[in-house]
Design a protein around this motif. Structure first.
Motif, PDB file in Angstrom:
ATOM      1  N   SER A 249      -2.771   8.122 -23.757  1.00 39.89           N
ATOM      2  CA  SER A 249      -2.635   6.665 -23.682  1.00 39.89           C
ATOM      3  C   SER A 249      -1.257   6.374 -23.113  1.00 39.89           C
ATOM      4  O   SER A 249      -0.279   7.024 -23.483  1.00 39.89           O
ATOM      5  CB  SER A 249      -2.749   6.024 -25.068  1.00 39.89           C
ATOM      6  OG  SER A 249      -4.055   6.164 -25.555  1.00 39.89           O
ATOM      7  N   SER A 250      -1.196   5.398 -22.221  1.00 34.89           N
ATOM      8  CA  SER A 250       0.076   5.100 -21.577  1.00 34.89           C
ATOM      9  C   SER A 250       0.038   3.683 -21.025  1.00 34.89           C
ATOM     10  O   SER A 250      -0.993   3.004 -21.080  1.00 34.89           O
ATOM     11  CB  SER A 250       0.335   6.099 -20.440  1.00 34.89           C
ATOM     12  OG  SER A 250       1.634   5.947 -19.927  1.00 34.89           O
ATOM     13  N   THR A 251       1.155   3.275 -20.469  1.00 35.87           N
ATOM     14  CA  THR A 251       1.244   2.014 -19.748  1.00 35.87           C
ATOM     15  C   THR A 251       1.930   2.282 -18.423  1.00 35.87           C
ATOM     16  O   THR A 251       3.057   2.770 -18.395  1.00 35.87           O
ATOM     17  CB  THR A 251       2.038   0.964 -20.553  1.00 35.87           C
ATOM     18  OG1 THR A 251       1.375   0.753 -21.798  1.00 35.87           O
ATOM     19  CG2 THR A 251       2.133  -0.350 -19.806  1.00 35.87           C
ATOM     20  N   ALA A 252       1.228   2.007 -17.328  1.00 33.05           N
ATOM     21  CA  ALA A 252       1.823   2.144 -15.996  1.00 33.05           C
ATOM     22  C   ALA A 252       2.594   0.860 -15.709  1.00 33.05           C
ATOM     23  O   ALA A 252       2.055  -0.233 -15.875  1.00 33.05           O
ATOM     24  CB  ALA A 252       0.740   2.366 -14.955  1.00 33.05           C
ATOM     25  N   GLN A 253       3.838   1.012 -15.299  1.00 33.72           N
ATOM     26  CA  GLN A 253       4.666  -0.151 -15.024  1.00 33.72           C
ATOM     27  C   GLN A 253       5.273  -0.045 -13.628  1.00 33.72           C
ATOM     28  O   GLN A 253       5.720   1.030 -13.220  1.00 33.72           O
ATOM     29  CB  GLN A 253       5.767  -0.292 -16.065  1.00 33.72           C
ATOM     30  CG  GLN A 253       5.203  -0.552 -17.448  1.00 33.72           C
ATOM     31  CD  GLN A 253       6.281  -0.753 -18.503  1.00 33.72           C
ATOM     32  OE1 GLN A 253       7.386  -0.251 -18.382  1.00 33.72           O
ATOM     33  NE2 GLN A 253       5.939  -1.503 -19.527  1.00 33.72           N
ATOM     34  N   PHE A 254       5.278  -1.173 -12.929  1.00 30.52           N
ATOM     35  CA  PHE A 254       5.903  -1.251 -11.613  1.00 30.52           C
ATOM     36  C   PHE A 254       6.334  -2.694 -11.398  1.00 30.52           C
ATOM     37  O   PHE A 254       5.493  -3.597 -11.319  1.00 30.52           O
ATOM     38  CB  PHE A 254       4.936  -0.794 -10.515  1.00 30.52           C
ATOM     39  CG  PHE A 254       5.532  -0.846  -9.150  1.00 30.52           C
ATOM     40  CD1 PHE A 254       6.585  -0.003  -8.812  1.00 30.52           C
ATOM     41  CD2 PHE A 254       5.070  -1.745  -8.217  1.00 30.52           C
ATOM     42  CE1 PHE A 254       7.159  -0.056  -7.556  1.00 30.52           C
ATOM     43  CE2 PHE A 254       5.621  -1.809  -6.947  1.00 30.52           C
ATOM     44  CZ  PHE A 254       6.670  -0.960  -6.627  1.00 30.52           C
ATOM     45  N   SER A 255       7.634  -2.923 -11.334  1.00 29.56           N
ATOM     46  CA  SER A 255       8.168  -4.292 -11.306  1.00 29.56           C
ATOM     47  C   SER A 255       7.762  -5.071 -10.060  1.00 29.56           C
ATOM     48  O   SER A 255       7.726  -6.297 -10.077  1.00 29.56           O
ATOM     49  CB  SER A 255       9.696  -4.267 -11.429  1.00 29.56           C
ATOM     50  OG  SER A 255      10.258  -3.560 -10.332  1.00 29.56           O
TER      51      SER A 255
ATOM     52  N   THR B 149       0.798  -1.232   0.000  1.00 28.24           N
ATOM     53  CA  THR B 149       0.000   0.000   0.000  1.00 28.24           C
ATOM     54  C   THR B 149       0.830   1.281   0.000  1.00 28.24           C
ATOM     55  O   THR B 149       0.313   2.354   0.290  1.00 28.24           O
ATOM     56  CB  THR B 149      -1.054   0.045   1.146  1.00 28.24           C
ATOM     57  OG1 THR B 149      -0.403   0.178   2.401  1.00 28.24           O
ATOM     58  CG2 THR B 149      -1.944  -1.193   1.126  1.00 28.24           C
ATOM     59  N   ASN B 150       2.116   1.207  -0.333  1.00 29.25           N
ATOM     60  CA  ASN B 150       2.923   2.419  -0.511  1.00 29.25           C
ATOM     61  C   ASN B 150       2.522   3.087  -1.815  1.00 29.25           C
ATOM     62  O   ASN B 150       2.315   2.417  -2.828  1.00 29.25           O
ATOM     63  CB  ASN B 150       4.423   2.081  -0.543  1.00 29.25           C
ATOM     64  CG  ASN B 150       4.879   1.476   0.763  1.00 29.25           C
ATOM     65  OD1 ASN B 150       4.663   2.034   1.823  1.00 29.25           O
ATOM     66  ND2 ASN B 150       5.495   0.298   0.682  1.00 29.25           N
ATOM     67  N   MET B 151       2.412   4.419  -1.794  1.00 33.37           N
ATOM     68  CA  MET B 151       1.973   5.179  -2.966  1.00 33.37           C
ATOM     69  C   MET B 151       3.027   5.192  -4.072  1.00 33.37           C
ATOM     70  O   MET B 151       4.225   5.259  -3.808  1.00 33.37           O
ATOM     71  CB  MET B 151       1.654   6.621  -2.570  1.00 33.37           C
ATOM     72  CG  MET B 151       0.397   6.766  -1.731  1.00 33.37           C
ATOM     73  SD  MET B 151      -1.125   6.331  -2.605  1.00 33.37           S
ATOM     74  CE  MET B 151      -1.142   7.537  -3.912  1.00 33.37           C
ATOM     75  N   ILE B 152       2.528   5.168  -5.318  1.00 27.42           N
ATOM     76  CA  ILE B 152       3.344   5.296  -6.523  1.00 27.42           C
ATOM     77  C   ILE B 152       2.712   6.432  -7.330  1.00 27.42           C
ATOM     78  O   ILE B 152       1.510   6.379  -7.630  1.00 27.42           O
ATOM     79  CB  ILE B 152       3.330   4.003  -7.360  1.00 27.42           C
ATOM     80  CG1 ILE B 152       3.800   2.812  -6.517  1.00 27.42           C
ATOM     81  CG2 ILE B 152       4.171   4.164  -8.616  1.00 27.42           C
ATOM     82  CD1 ILE B 152       3.447   1.467  -7.129  1.00 27.42           C
ATOM     83  N   TYR B 153       3.494   7.448  -7.650  1.00 25.12           N
ATOM     84  CA  TYR B 153       2.976   8.596  -8.399  1.00 25.12           C
ATOM     85  C   TYR B 153       3.623   8.651  -9.780  1.00 25.12           C
ATOM     86  O   TYR B 153       4.838   8.516  -9.900  1.00 25.12           O
ATOM     87  CB  TYR B 153       3.282   9.905  -7.666  1.00 25.12           C
ATOM     88  CG  TYR B 153       2.611  10.024  -6.323  1.00 25.12           C
ATOM     89  CD1 TYR B 153       1.282  10.408  -6.228  1.00 25.12           C
ATOM     90  CD2 TYR B 153       3.309   9.752  -5.156  1.00 25.12           C
ATOM     91  CE1 TYR B 153       0.653  10.516  -4.995  1.00 25.12           C
ATOM     92  CE2 TYR B 153       2.684   9.865  -3.918  1.00 25.12           C
ATOM     93  CZ  TYR B 153       1.368  10.245  -3.843  1.00 25.12           C
ATOM     94  OH  TYR B 153       0.753  10.355  -2.616  1.00 25.12           O
ATOM     95  N   TYR B 154       2.828   8.882 -10.791  1.00 22.43           N
ATOM     96  CA  TYR B 154       3.314   9.069 -12.151  1.00 22.43           C
ATOM     97  C   TYR B 154       3.199  10.555 -12.494  1.00 22.43           C
ATOM     98  O   TYR B 154       2.502  11.306 -11.814  1.00 22.43           O
ATOM     99  CB  TYR B 154       2.533   8.179 -13.118  1.00 22.43           C
ATOM    100  CG  TYR B 154       2.866   6.718 -12.871  1.00 22.43           C
ATOM    101  CD1 TYR B 154       3.955   6.130 -13.491  1.00 22.43           C
ATOM    102  CD2 TYR B 154       2.136   5.964 -11.961  1.00 22.43           C
ATOM    103  CE1 TYR B 154       4.303   4.811 -13.230  1.00 22.43           C
ATOM    104  CE2 TYR B 154       2.476   4.642 -11.693  1.00 22.43           C
ATOM    105  CZ  TYR B 154       3.559   4.073 -12.326  1.00 22.43           C
ATOM    106  OH  TYR B 154       3.907   2.776 -12.055  1.00 22.43           O
ATOM    107  N   PRO B 155       3.869  11.008 -13.557  1.00 22.62           N
ATOM    108  CA  PRO B 155       3.884  12.451 -13.875  1.00 22.62           C
ATOM    109  C   PRO B 155       2.490  13.011 -14.182  1.00 22.62           C
ATOM    110  O   PRO B 155       1.620  12.319 -14.714  1.00 22.62           O
ATOM    111  CB  PRO B 155       4.771  12.532 -15.119  1.00 22.62           C
ATOM    112  CG  PRO B 155       5.580  11.285 -15.115  1.00 22.62           C
ATOM    113  CD  PRO B 155       4.718  10.241 -14.468  1.00 22.62           C
TER     114      PRO B 155
END
Length: 144
Positions: free
Chosen positions: A107-113, A86-92
């Motif tokens: 249109s984009s793709t959110a990625q988080f390994s 539950t740690n936040m991830i912010y995109y631009p």
């Protein structure tokens, strides 16, 4: 006569199978895995999220923001996420300066390994770099 009946029934079934397999799958647009939206004073936004399950590492999405108030402020939208802890991830932020009644789509793709635990959008109204108000909508936890 018996042979003719079998042949006719067989030909009809074969014709049906050929007809069914020759038809296009669907003319309808694809259905997103999730749809999110929120509105705050002066701004509204939506997102179509095309793939989703907890732990996914790459999420294609389309999102848009609209300026809904003639107030000389600009609007912004961004994708937000939470990891599996539950740690936040912010995109631009994506900014729209063109004023009331206008908007923009992305249109984009959110990625988080590490894998997403939740994903959503944040829509806000700004004066310069100062956020005046905002809203969020998450796939798993809804509006916050």
């Amino acid at each position: 006569m018996k042979w003719h009946l079998k042949f006719t029934v067989g030909a009809v079934i074969a014709g049906l199978c050929m007809t069914l397999t020759a038809m296009p799958a669907s003319a309808d647009p694809p259905t997103p895995a999730a749809y999110r939206s929120c509105s705050t004073t002066g701004a509204s936004g939506t997102a179509h999220i095309w793939a989703w399950y907890v732990g996914i590492t790459s999420v294609p999405l389309d999102f848009n923001v609209d300026d809904t108030l003639a107030d000389d402020h600009h609007v912004q939208i961004r994708v937000i996420g939470k990891d599996l802890n539950t740690n936040m991830i912010y995109y631009p932020w994506h900014k729209v300066y063109t004023g009331y009644g206008t908007g923009a789509s992305y249109s984009s793709t959110a990625q988080f390994s590490g894998g997403f635990g939740d994903l959503g959008i944040e829509v806000a109204r700004f004066e310069g770099d100062t956020m005046l108000n905002y809203c969020r909508d998450w796939i798993n936890t809804g509006h916050t």
